[in-house]
Design a protein around this motif. Structure first.
Motif, PDB file in Angstrom:
ATOM      1  N   PHE A  28       0.828  -1.199   0.000  1.00 45.71           N
ATOM      2  CA  PHE A  28       0.000   0.000   0.000  1.00 45.71           C
ATOM      3  C   PHE A  28       0.869   1.259   0.000  1.00 45.71           C
ATOM      4  CE2 PHE A  28      -2.145   3.369   2.390  1.00 45.71           C
ATOM      5  CZ  PHE A  28      -3.256   3.569   1.587  1.00 45.71           C
ATOM      6  N   LEU A  29       1.868   1.300   0.874  1.00 46.57           N
ATOM      7  CA  LEU A  29       2.735   2.479   0.945  1.00 46.57           C
ATOM      8  C   LEU A  29       3.564   2.656  -0.325  1.00 46.57           C
ATOM      9  CD1 LEU A  29       3.868   2.330   4.664  1.00 46.57           C
ATOM     10  CD2 LEU A  29       2.252   3.897   3.604  1.00 46.57           C
ATOM     11  N   THR A  30       3.971   1.556  -0.947  1.00 43.90           N
ATOM     12  CA  THR A  30       4.709   1.646  -2.206  1.00 43.90           C
ATOM     13  C   THR A  30       3.840   2.279  -3.292  1.00 43.90           C
ATOM     14  OG1 THR A  30       5.987  -0.305  -1.624  1.00 43.90           O
ATOM     15  CG2 THR A  30       5.946   0.316  -3.946  1.00 43.90           C
ATOM     16  N   ILE A  31       2.597   1.865  -3.369  1.00 47.45           N
ATOM     17  CA  ILE A  31       1.678   2.438  -4.360  1.00 47.45           C
ATOM     18  C   ILE A  31       1.457   3.922  -4.087  1.00 47.45           C
ATOM     19  CG2 ILE A  31      -0.719   2.405  -5.149  1.00 47.45           C
ATOM     20  CD1 ILE A  31      -0.595  -0.660  -4.816  1.00 47.45           C
ATOM     21  N   VAL A  32       1.302   4.291  -2.817  1.00 49.47           N
ATOM     22  CA  VAL A  32       1.098   5.692  -2.460  1.00 49.47           C
ATOM     23  C   VAL A  32       2.317   6.525  -2.847  1.00 49.47           C
ATOM     24  CG1 VAL A  32       0.878   7.279  -0.504  1.00 49.47           C
ATOM     25  CG2 VAL A  32      -0.578   5.274  -0.647  1.00 49.47           C
ATOM     26  N   ILE A  33       3.512   6.024  -2.589  1.00 51.46           N
ATOM     27  CA  ILE A  33       4.731   6.763  -2.926  1.00 51.46           C
ATOM     28  C   ILE A  33       4.873   6.913  -4.437  1.00 51.46           C
ATOM     29  CG2 ILE A  33       7.258   6.615  -2.902  1.00 51.46           C
ATOM     30  CD1 ILE A  33       6.968   5.413  -0.067  1.00 51.46           C
ATOM     31  N   ILE A  34       4.607   5.846  -5.179  1.00 49.74           N
ATOM     32  CA  ILE A  34       4.716   5.914  -6.642  1.00 49.74           C
ATOM     33  C   ILE A  34       3.715   6.910  -7.207  1.00 49.74           C
ATOM     34  CG2 ILE A  34       4.301   4.602  -8.764  1.00 49.74           C
ATOM     35  CD1 ILE A  34       5.590   2.204  -7.337  1.00 49.74           C
ATOM     36  N   LEU A  35       2.486   6.895  -6.714  1.00 43.10           N
ATOM     37  CA  LEU A  35       1.483   7.850  -7.188  1.00 43.10           C
ATOM     38  C   LEU A  35       1.865   9.284  -6.827  1.00 43.10           C
ATOM     39  CD1 LEU A  35      -1.876   6.009  -6.447  1.00 43.10           C
ATOM     40  CD2 LEU A  35      -0.860   6.493  -8.676  1.00 43.10           C
ATOM     41  N   THR A  36       2.415   9.482  -5.636  1.00 43.61           N
ATOM     42  CA  THR A  36       2.838  10.820  -5.224  1.00 43.61           C
ATOM     43  C   THR A  36       3.941  11.350  -6.121  1.00 43.61           C
ATOM     44  OG1 THR A  36       2.252  10.299  -2.940  1.00 43.61           O
ATOM     45  CG2 THR A  36       3.728  12.174  -3.299  1.00 43.61           C
ATOM     46  N   VAL A  37       4.921  10.511  -6.426  1.00 46.20           N
ATOM     47  CA  VAL A  37       6.014  10.934  -7.307  1.00 46.20           C
ATOM     48  C   VAL A  37       5.490  11.220  -8.709  1.00 46.20           C
ATOM     49  CG1 VAL A  37       8.136  10.136  -8.427  1.00 46.20           C
ATOM     50  CG2 VAL A  37       7.815   9.797  -5.979  1.00 46.20           C
ATOM     51  N   ALA A  38       4.608  10.378  -9.218  1.00 44.51           N
ATOM     52  CA  ALA A  38       4.069  10.577 -10.565  1.00 44.51           C
ATOM     53  C   ALA A  38       3.257  11.869 -10.642  1.00 44.51           C
ATOM     54  CB  ALA A  38       3.206   9.383 -10.961  1.00 44.51           C
ATOM     55  N   ILE A  39       2.429  12.131  -9.653  1.00 41.82           N
ATOM     56  CA  ILE A  39       1.628  13.358  -9.653  1.00 41.82           C
ATOM     57  C   ILE A  39       2.530  14.583  -9.525  1.00 41.82           C
ATOM     58  CG2 ILE A  39      -0.057  14.667  -8.288  1.00 41.82           C
ATOM     59  CD1 ILE A  39      -1.448  11.961  -7.753  1.00 41.82           C
ATOM     60  N   THR A  40       3.552  14.494  -8.688  1.00 48.20           N
ATOM     61  CA  THR A  40       4.491  15.608  -8.534  1.00 48.20           C
ATOM     62  C   THR A  40       5.218  15.894  -9.843  1.00 48.20           C
ATOM     63  OG1 THR A  40       4.799  15.050  -6.215  1.00 48.20           O
ATOM     64  CG2 THR A  40       6.476  16.449  -7.230  1.00 48.20           C
ATOM     65  N   MET A  41       5.666  14.842 -10.532  1.00 45.15           N
ATOM     66  CA  MET A  41       6.346  15.029 -11.816  1.00 45.15           C
ATOM     67  C   MET A  41       5.405  15.632 -12.852  1.00 45.15           C
ATOM     68  SD  MET A  41       8.603  11.552 -11.914  1.00 45.15           S
ATOM     69  CE  MET A  41       9.142  11.797 -13.597  1.00 45.15           C
ATOM     70  N   LEU A  42       4.159  15.189 -12.856  1.00 47.01           N
ATOM     71  CA  LEU A  42       3.186  15.715 -13.805  1.00 47.01           C
ATOM     72  C   LEU A  42       2.919  17.193 -13.552  1.00 47.01           C
ATOM     73  CD1 LEU A  42       1.220  14.920 -16.099  1.00 47.01           C
ATOM     74  CD2 LEU A  42      -0.480  14.519 -14.330  1.00 47.01           C
ATOM     75  N   LEU A  43       2.726  17.551 -12.301  1.00 47.10           N
ATOM     76  CA  LEU A  43       2.488  18.958 -11.972  1.00 47.10           C
ATOM     77  C   LEU A  43       3.715  19.819 -12.260  1.00 47.10           C
ATOM     78  CD1 LEU A  43       0.450  18.588  -8.670  1.00 47.10           C
ATOM     79  CD2 LEU A  43      -0.403  19.186 -10.934  1.00 47.10           C
ATOM     80  N   ALA A  44       4.892  19.291 -12.012  1.00 48.53           N
ATOM     81  CA  ALA A  44       6.120  20.038 -12.297  1.00 48.53           C
ATOM     82  C   ALA A  44       6.291  20.241 -13.798  1.00 48.53           C
ATOM     83  CB  ALA A  44       7.322  19.311 -11.721  1.00 48.53           C
ATOM     84  N   SER A  45       5.903  19.266 -14.602  1.00 45.23           N
ATOM     85  CA  SER A  45       6.033  19.431 -16.049  1.00 45.23           C
ATOM     86  C   SER A  45       5.062  20.495 -16.560  1.00 45.23           C
ATOM     87  CB  SER A  45       5.819  18.107 -16.773  1.00 45.23           C
ATOM     88  OG  SER A  45       4.468  17.725 -16.725  1.00 45.23           O
ATOM     89  N   PHE A  46       3.859  20.562 -15.977  1.00 47.11           N
ATOM     90  CA  PHE A  46       2.931  21.615 -16.368  1.00 47.11           C
ATOM     91  C   PHE A  46       3.486  22.983 -16.011  1.00 47.11           C
ATOM     92  CE2 PHE A  46      -0.888  18.592 -15.995  1.00 47.11           C
ATOM     93  CZ  PHE A  46      -0.792  18.271 -17.333  1.00 47.11           C
ATOM     94  N   LYS A  47       4.035  23.106 -14.830  1.00 48.37           N
ATOM     95  CA  LYS A  47       4.604  24.376 -14.384  1.00 48.37           C
ATOM     96  C   LYS A  47       5.791  24.755 -15.272  1.00 48.37           C
ATOM     97  CE  LYS A  47       5.118  27.677 -11.338  1.00 48.37           C
ATOM     98  NZ  LYS A  47       4.181  28.751 -11.205  1.00 48.37           N
ATOM     99  N   SER A  48       6.633  23.795 -15.576  1.00 47.58           N
ATOM    100  CA  SER A  48       7.791  24.053 -16.430  1.00 47.58           C
ATOM    101  C   SER A  48       7.349  24.499 -17.819  1.00 47.58           C
ATOM    102  CB  SER A  48       8.647  22.797 -16.531  1.00 47.58           C
ATOM    103  OG  SER A  48       9.686  22.985 -17.432  1.00 47.58           O
ATOM    104  N   HIS A  49       6.308  23.880 -18.349  1.00 53.35           N
ATOM    105  CA  HIS A  49       5.812  24.234 -19.675  1.00 53.35           C
ATOM    106  C   HIS A  49       5.282  25.668 -19.677  1.00 53.35           C
ATOM    107  CE1 HIS A  49       4.187  23.690 -23.660  1.00 53.35           C
ATOM    108  NE2 HIS A  49       3.002  24.038 -23.235  1.00 53.35           N
ATOM    109  N   GLN A  50       4.581  26.053 -18.631  1.00 57.90           N
ATOM    110  CA  GLN A  50       4.061  27.413 -18.557  1.00 57.90           C
ATOM    111  C   GLN A  50       5.203  28.410 -18.453  1.00 57.90           C
ATOM    112  OE1 GLN A  50       1.490  27.197 -15.196  1.00 57.90           O
ATOM    113  NE2 GLN A  50      -0.219  26.361 -16.360  1.00 57.90           N
ATOM    114  N   LEU A  51       6.238  28.092 -17.708  1.00 60.24           N
ATOM    115  CA  LEU A  51       7.376  29.002 -17.580  1.00 60.24           C
ATOM    116  C   LEU A  51       8.112  29.149 -18.913  1.00 60.24           C
ATOM    117  CD1 LEU A  51       8.844  28.018 -14.113  1.00 60.24           C
ATOM    118  CD2 LEU A  51       7.598  30.090 -14.710  1.00 60.24           C
ATOM    119  N   ARG A  52       8.226  28.042 -19.650  1.00 58.09           N
ATOM    120  CA  ARG A  52       8.896  28.117 -20.948  1.00 58.09           C
ATOM    121  C   ARG A  52       8.134  29.022 -21.907  1.00 58.09           C
ATOM    122  NH1 ARG A  52       8.981  22.556 -22.696  1.00 58.09           N
ATOM    123  NH2 ARG A  52       8.765  21.919 -20.570  1.00 58.09           N
ATOM    124  N   GLU A  53       6.809  28.935 -21.901  1.00 59.31           N
ATOM    125  CA  GLU A  53       6.020  29.783 -22.790  1.00 59.31           C
ATOM    126  C   GLU A  53       6.221  31.257 -22.449  1.00 59.31           C
ATOM    127  OE1 GLU A  53       1.981  28.542 -22.592  1.00 59.31           O
ATOM    128  OE2 GLU A  53       2.308  26.758 -23.801  1.00 59.31           O
TER     129      GLU A  53
END
Length: 70
Positions: A28-53
Motif C-alpha cells: 500500500f505504501l509503495t503504491i502511495v509513494i509511486i502515485l505521489t512521485v508521478a503526480i508531482t512530476m506531472l504537476l512540475a512538467s505543467f509548471k515548467s511548460h508554462q514558464l517556458r512559454e
C-alpha cells in the motif's frame, strides 16, 4: 481495507499472518509513494511548460539579435 492497514495486531497471531499484514502495508505504501512521485512530476512538467512559454514570449530571438521591433 482501512482496518486491515491500520488496525493493531491481535495477540496470538501466527508469523505468517503477521508477514501478510506487513506485506499488505508495504504494498500500500509503495503504491502511495509511486502515485505521489508521478503526480508531482506531472504537476512540475505543467509548471515548467508554462514558464517556458512565458520565457519565449518575453525574450524573442529578435531582441537577442539587437533589431528593434516596431
Amino acid at each position: 481495507m482501512i482496518n486491515k492497514l491500520f488496525a493493531s495486531t491481535k495477540p496470538g497471531i501466527t508469523d505468517d499472518e503477521y508477514r501478510a499484514k506487513i506485506k499488505y502495508q508495504v504494498n500500500f505504501l509503495t503504491i502511495v509513494i509511486i502515485l505521489t512521485v508521478a503526480i508531482t512530476m506531472l504537476l512540475a512538467s505543467f509548471k515548467s511548460h508554462q514558464l517556458r512559454e512565458v520565457f519565449y514570449v518575453d525574450f524573442h530571438p529578435v531582441y537577442l539579435a539587437g533589431v528593434s521591433v516596431p
